[in-house]
Design a protein around this motif. Structure first.
Motif, PDB file in Angstrom:
ATOM      1  N   VAL A  37       0.924  -1.157   0.215  1.00 46.96           N
ATOM      2  CA  VAL A  37      -0.098  -0.129   0.101  1.00 46.96           C
ATOM      3  C   VAL A  37       1.153   1.150   0.119  1.00 46.96           C
ATOM      4  O   VAL A  37       1.915   1.301   0.845  1.00 46.96           O
ATOM      5  N   VAL A  38       0.543   2.330  -0.651  1.00 45.63           N
ATOM      6  CA  VAL A  38       1.230   3.597  -0.898  1.00 45.63           C
ATOM      7  C   VAL A  38       0.262   4.587  -0.224  1.00 45.63           C
ATOM      8  O   VAL A  38      -0.783   4.562  -0.470  1.00 45.63           O
ATOM      9  N   ASP A  39       0.875   5.396   0.473  1.00 46.83           N
ATOM     10  CA  ASP A  39       0.295   6.562   1.144  1.00 46.83           C
ATOM     11  C   ASP A  39       0.854   7.701   0.056  1.00 46.83           C
ATOM     12  O   ASP A  39       1.865   8.317   0.118  1.00 46.83           O
ATOM     13  N   ARG A  40      -0.202   8.105  -0.890  1.00 49.96           N
ATOM     14  CA  ARG A  40       0.080   9.033  -1.839  1.00 49.96           C
ATOM     15  C   ARG A  40       0.438  10.320  -1.538  1.00 49.96           C
ATOM     16  O   ARG A  40       1.104  11.336  -1.910  1.00 49.96           O
ATOM     17  N   ASP A  41      -0.062  10.815  -0.279  1.00 52.23           N
ATOM     18  CA  ASP A  41       0.103  12.111   0.306  1.00 52.23           C
ATOM     19  C   ASP A  41       1.690  12.226   0.695  1.00 52.23           C
ATOM     20  O   ASP A  41       2.032  13.411   0.797  1.00 52.23           O
ATOM     21  N   ARG A  42       2.281  11.080   1.383  1.00 54.40           N
ATOM     22  CA  ARG A  42       3.715  11.139   1.446  1.00 54.40           C
ATOM     23  C   ARG A  42       4.717  10.823   0.565  1.00 54.40           C
ATOM     24  O   ARG A  42       5.925  11.176   0.701  1.00 54.40           O
ATOM     25  N   CYS A  43       4.298  10.096  -0.477  1.00 56.65           N
ATOM     26  CA  CYS A  43       5.341   9.863  -1.466  1.00 56.65           C
ATOM     27  C   CYS A  43       5.819  10.743  -2.484  1.00 56.65           C
ATOM     28  O   CYS A  43       4.910  11.534  -2.764  1.00 56.65           O
ATOM     29  N   ASN A  46      10.631   9.329  -5.559  1.00 56.04           N
ATOM     30  CA  ASN A  46      12.122   9.183  -5.292  1.00 56.04           C
ATOM     31  C   ASN A  46      12.568   7.984  -6.159  1.00 56.04           C
ATOM     32  O   ASN A  46      13.657   7.855  -6.983  1.00 56.04           O
ATOM     33  N   GLY A  47      11.675   7.018  -6.272  1.00 56.98           N
ATOM     34  CA  GLY A  47      12.056   5.833  -7.396  1.00 56.98           C
ATOM     35  C   GLY A  47      13.094   4.738  -6.615  1.00 56.98           C
ATOM     36  O   GLY A  47      13.291   3.759  -7.014  1.00 56.98           O
ATOM     37  N   ILE A  48      13.208   4.855  -5.134  1.00 57.85           N
ATOM     38  CA  ILE A  48      14.039   3.881  -4.638  1.00 57.85           C
ATOM     39  C   ILE A  48      13.351   2.620  -4.696  1.00 57.85           C
ATOM     40  O   ILE A  48      13.776   1.466  -4.947  1.00 57.85           O
ATOM     41  N   CYS A  49      12.142   2.469  -4.382  1.00 58.74           N
ATOM     42  CA  CYS A  49      11.379   1.252  -4.191  1.00 58.74           C
ATOM     43  C   CYS A  49      11.229   0.673  -5.893  1.00 58.74           C
ATOM     44  O   CYS A  49      11.448  -0.387  -6.030  1.00 58.74           O
ATOM     45  N   GLU A  50      11.185   1.413  -7.107  1.00 56.00           N
ATOM     46  CA  GLU A  50      11.453   0.757  -8.319  1.00 56.00           C
ATOM     47  C   GLU A  50      12.874   0.225  -8.255  1.00 56.00           C
ATOM     48  O   GLU A  50      12.830  -0.980  -9.047  1.00 56.00           O
ATOM     49  N   VAL A  51      13.875   0.806  -7.816  1.00 54.96           N
ATOM     50  CA  VAL A  51      15.350   0.255  -8.277  1.00 54.96           C
ATOM     51  C   VAL A  51      15.396  -1.125  -7.284  1.00 54.96           C
ATOM     52  O   VAL A  51      15.840  -2.131  -7.977  1.00 54.96           O
ATOM     53  N   LEU A  52      14.716  -1.212  -6.195  1.00 56.55           N
ATOM     54  CA  LEU A  52      15.020  -2.421  -5.282  1.00 56.55           C
ATOM     55  C   LEU A  52      13.937  -3.417  -5.851  1.00 56.55           C
ATOM     56  O   LEU A  52      14.195  -4.648  -5.616  1.00 56.55           O
ATOM     57  N   ASP A  53      12.729  -3.130  -6.334  1.00 58.92           N
ATOM     58  CA  ASP A  53      11.746  -4.212  -6.557  1.00 58.92           C
ATOM     59  C   ASP A  53      10.935  -3.598  -7.862  1.00 58.92           C
ATOM     60  O   ASP A  53       9.750  -3.324  -7.697  1.00 58.92           O
ATOM     61  N   ARG A  79      11.838  -8.745  -0.946  1.00 56.31           N
ATOM     62  CA  ARG A  79      12.236  -7.555  -1.943  1.00 56.31           C
ATOM     63  C   ARG A  79      11.292  -6.488  -1.598  1.00 56.31           C
ATOM     64  O   ARG A  79      11.674  -5.307  -1.733  1.00 56.31           O
ATOM     65  N   VAL A  80       9.808  -6.767  -1.273  1.00 56.99           N
ATOM     66  CA  VAL A  80       9.085  -5.657  -0.980  1.00 56.99           C
ATOM     67  C   VAL A  80       9.336  -5.002   0.326  1.00 56.99           C
ATOM     68  O   VAL A  80       9.296  -3.739   0.259  1.00 56.99           O
ATOM     69  N   HIS A  81       9.573  -5.777   1.268  1.00 54.91           N
ATOM     70  CA  HIS A  81       9.759  -5.359   2.602  1.00 54.91           C
ATOM     71  C   HIS A  81      11.151  -4.116   2.567  1.00 54.91           C
ATOM     72  O   HIS A  81      11.211  -3.321   3.022  1.00 54.91           O
ATOM     73  N   GLU A  85      11.060  -0.574   3.619  1.00 52.50           N
ATOM     74  CA  GLU A  85      12.011  -0.105   4.613  1.00 52.50           C
ATOM     75  C   GLU A  85      13.023   1.057   4.027  1.00 52.50           C
ATOM     76  O   GLU A  85      13.288   2.041   4.729  1.00 52.50           O
ATOM     77  N   ALA A  86      13.190   1.040   2.627  1.00 49.49           N
ATOM     78  CA  ALA A  86      14.198   2.114   1.890  1.00 49.49           C
ATOM     79  C   ALA A  86      13.632   3.367   1.623  1.00 49.49           C
ATOM     80  O   ALA A  86      14.212   4.200   1.355  1.00 49.49           O
ATOM     81  N   CYS A  87      12.268   3.397   1.755  1.00 51.93           N
ATOM     82  CA  CYS A  87      11.479   4.434   1.362  1.00 51.93           C
ATOM     83  C   CYS A  87      11.669   5.721   2.216  1.00 51.93           C
ATOM     84  O   CYS A  87      11.512   5.605   3.629  1.00 51.93           O
TER      85      CYS A  87
END
Length: 95
Positions: A37-43, A46-53, A79-81, A85-87
């Motif tokens: 789940v993504v909190d769109r107000d906080r996102c 940055n794309g770190i999640c995309e690089v990791l998974d 991978r998702v975790h 955690e990196a966000c």
């Protein structure tokens, strides 16, 4: 882990299990259904999640995060975790 019969295990929609003494450990259960789940107000996009998974996350052309696959298979959970955690904005979670 103590096995429970199908009669004593209660399930929620989507085969999610209600926590019982045998499956409350603070760790994800292999048979559980997880959703990212993504909190769109906080996102911040940055794309770190995309690089990791890249199988679950993509930053669109407009800079917004796209969740490619909200359901997380047990094999993909680590991978998702890592991405969660990196966000830097703490905008992601796994339910």
């Amino acid at each position: 882990m103590v096995a429970e019969s199908d009669e004593t295990q209660k399930k929620l929609p989507g085969n999610r299990r209600i926590p019982t003494a045998s499956n409350v450990s603070g760790r994800p259960q292999e048979h559980s259904v997880h959703t990212v789940v993504v909190d769109r107000d906080r996102c911040a996009g940055n794309g770190i999640c995309e690089v990791l998974d890249p199988a679950h996350f993509e930053i669109g052309k407009n800079g917004a995060l796209i969740i490619l696959s909200p359901s997380v298979a047990p094999a993909d959970l680590s991978r998702v975790h890592a991405a969660v955690e990196a966000c830097p904005a703490s905008a992601l979670r796994v339910d």
